[in-house]
Design an enzyme around this catalytic site. Sequence first.
Site, PDB file in Angstrom:
ATOM      1  N   TYR A  79       0.828  -1.204   0.000  1.00  0.00           N
ATOM      2  CA  TYR A  79       0.000   0.000   0.000  1.00  0.00           C
ATOM      3  C   TYR A  79       0.862   1.253   0.000  1.00  0.00           C
ATOM      4  CZ  TYR A  79      -3.434   3.514   1.236  1.00  0.00           C
ATOM      5  OH  TYR A  79      -4.221   4.633   1.227  1.00  0.00           O
ATOM      6  N   GLN A  99     -11.797  10.798   8.803  1.00  0.00           N
ATOM      7  CA  GLN A  99     -12.814  10.334   7.833  1.00  0.00           C
ATOM      8  C   GLN A  99     -14.199  10.590   8.409  1.00  0.00           C
ATOM      9  OE1 GLN A  99     -12.078   6.209   6.670  1.00  0.00           O
ATOM     10  NE2 GLN A  99     -11.898   6.815   4.540  1.00  0.00           N
ATOM     11  N   ASP A 156     -13.231   9.774  -2.192  1.00  0.00           N
ATOM     12  CA  ASP A 156     -11.869  10.199  -2.495  1.00  0.00           C
ATOM     13  C   ASP A 156     -11.677  11.044  -3.756  1.00  0.00           C
ATOM     14  OD1 ASP A 156     -11.711   8.379  -0.435  1.00  0.00           O
ATOM     15  OD2 ASP A 156      -9.862   7.480  -1.150  1.00  0.00           O
ATOM     16  N   ARG A 189      -9.521   3.680 -11.147  1.00  0.00           N
ATOM     17  CA  ARG A 189      -8.892   4.396 -10.034  1.00  0.00           C
ATOM     18  C   ARG A 189      -8.655   5.869 -10.382  1.00  0.00           C
ATOM     19  NH1 ARG A 189      -8.805   2.402  -5.096  1.00  0.00           N
ATOM     20  NH2 ARG A 189      -6.978   3.690  -4.723  1.00  0.00           N
ATOM     21  N   TRP A 337     -15.488   7.469  -7.329  1.00  0.00           N
ATOM     22  CA  TRP A 337     -16.607   8.275  -6.842  1.00  0.00           C
ATOM     23  C   TRP A 337     -17.157   9.224  -7.902  1.00  0.00           C
ATOM     24  CZ3 TRP A 337     -18.834   7.219  -2.216  1.00  0.00           C
ATOM     25  CH2 TRP A 337     -18.112   6.416  -1.333  1.00  0.00           C
ATOM     26  N   GLU A 380     -16.595  -3.655  -3.903  1.00  0.00           N
ATOM     27  CA  GLU A 380     -16.382  -2.342  -3.282  1.00  0.00           C
ATOM     28  C   GLU A 380     -17.483  -1.371  -3.734  1.00  0.00           C
ATOM     29  OE1 GLU A 380     -12.570  -0.682  -4.262  1.00  0.00           O
ATOM     30  OE2 GLU A 380     -12.729   0.921  -2.767  1.00  0.00           O
TER      31      GLU A 380
HETATM   32  C1  GLC Z   1     -11.298   4.248  -0.532  1.00  0.00           C
HETATM   33  C2  GLC Z   1     -12.650   4.903  -0.290  1.00  0.00           C
HETATM   34  C3  GLC Z   1     -12.795   5.241   1.177  1.00  0.00           C
HETATM   35  C4  GLC Z   1     -12.602   3.969   1.988  1.00  0.00           C
HETATM   36  C5  GLC Z   1     -11.314   3.243   1.617  1.00  0.00           C
HETATM   37  C6  GLC Z   1     -11.223   1.855   2.215  1.00  0.00           C
HETATM   38  O1  GLC Z   1     -10.243   5.064  -0.211  1.00  0.00           O
HETATM   39  O2  GLC Z   1     -12.804   6.049  -1.084  1.00  0.00           O
HETATM   40  O3  GLC Z   1     -14.038   5.833   1.447  1.00  0.00           O
HETATM   41  O4  GLC Z   1     -12.638   4.253   3.345  1.00  0.00           O
HETATM   42  O5  GLC Z   1     -11.225   3.089   0.235  1.00  0.00           O
HETATM   43  O6  GLC Z   1     -12.316   1.073   1.817  1.00  0.00           O
END
Ligand code: GLC
Length: 417
Positions: A79, A99, A156, A189, A337, A380
Amino acid sequence: MNLHDTARAILRQNDQGRYTLPTHGLYPYQWNWDSAFAAWGFTTFDPERGWRELETLMSGQWDDGMVPHILFHRTDPGYFPGPDVWQGRGPIPSSGITQPPVAASFMAKMLSMHPEGEQRARILWPRLKSWHDWFMKWRLDQGAVCVTHPWEAGRDNAPDWDRAMRLIDVSEIGDYTRRDTSHVDPSMRPTKYDYDRYLKLVQLGVSVSWDHEALKKINPFRVADPTMTFTLLRANRDLRDMGKVFGEDISVIDNWITTLEQGATTLWNEDIQGYDSRNALTGEFNGILSNASALCWYAGINNEAARPSVERMLAAATYGLPSFDPEADGFEPLRYWRGPTWPVMNYLVGSGMEEMGLCDLAGRIKNDTAQLMQRNGFAEYYDPISGRPAGGDSFSWTAAVWLGWAGDSFVTEKGVA
Ligand code: GLC
């Protein structure tokens, strides 16, 4: 295996003992609002584990009250940006931002599902209060809650941030290697343009050791956001109600609620007939109709005027609720998003509508969410037109939304539990 079993198996599979990964690979740490969803999901079948999740989340709280958006319990090279880049200053290696504060609201839910957890909730209550206090101290603009990094809003790469991101100078960003695009299709992404700016904001935070006062002076990104404003407003209502029962002093929370209710009115944009994000540094609205507008009901604000724009978005999609207006320029059904439908947002929006009596809209959103999971698994997020699953799979919070909400009607219809 029925879907309830599959959903439970996903939470177990992502379980690290004291915290839950959103999914393996793409997100190898503890994320703040994901964790609150996971805690609720666990509580449907293992309440002990649910409480432990919230306790782990709150154990990462900074001494100023902030609860970070990521806790890096152990380093994972898969990551980026990791703990060495963020250099958070809390008790556990962390990011430097927060968050959406949904934890108090999930704690209230968990308590109603498992009253035996009251002692644990009483211990967490003051910590949640100090997190909310931190928001009220550092993040308000005209009573609405601002984000200081796009990742703070949880949405995001929403188009909301585009204008403010343009003002960020990335000339000295340096080289870096993304990891997200090696886990999932890059076309889903955020782009490199966005990533450069995300990192620049992290570098600015690190340059002042995440001192909020100092950062406020140099951060070019400060946007008042409906997601944050509505989730904090709701969380304060839940915190107040629990505090009353616990015999805590709740007078200041009443003031917070009044301030945020007033702040929410400043996010209403007549031009889009919805709640919009607003650049706090320039005062300009972004003109973006997203699913965050529909969180007003979750926050206890029954604004009839907000309804037609939500209905229009639903009419334009097969599976509601899209994260961005399908009729707007820049709608991308698969990119993060900028169009996809997200079960987590659908739950917040839909359950808020249920509570406020908007049963037709809530029913549509809940049913769509359940259909997506039935047909395409626990992804997701999903394409709101085709239903195609996207992003990471075997996702914890999607499984939690099934267990705690979307799977309800299927339990009665099919007799599964
Ligand atoms: C992405 C999403 C965020 C979430 C994260 C982990 O960054 O935009 O809202 O918390 O993934 O799932």
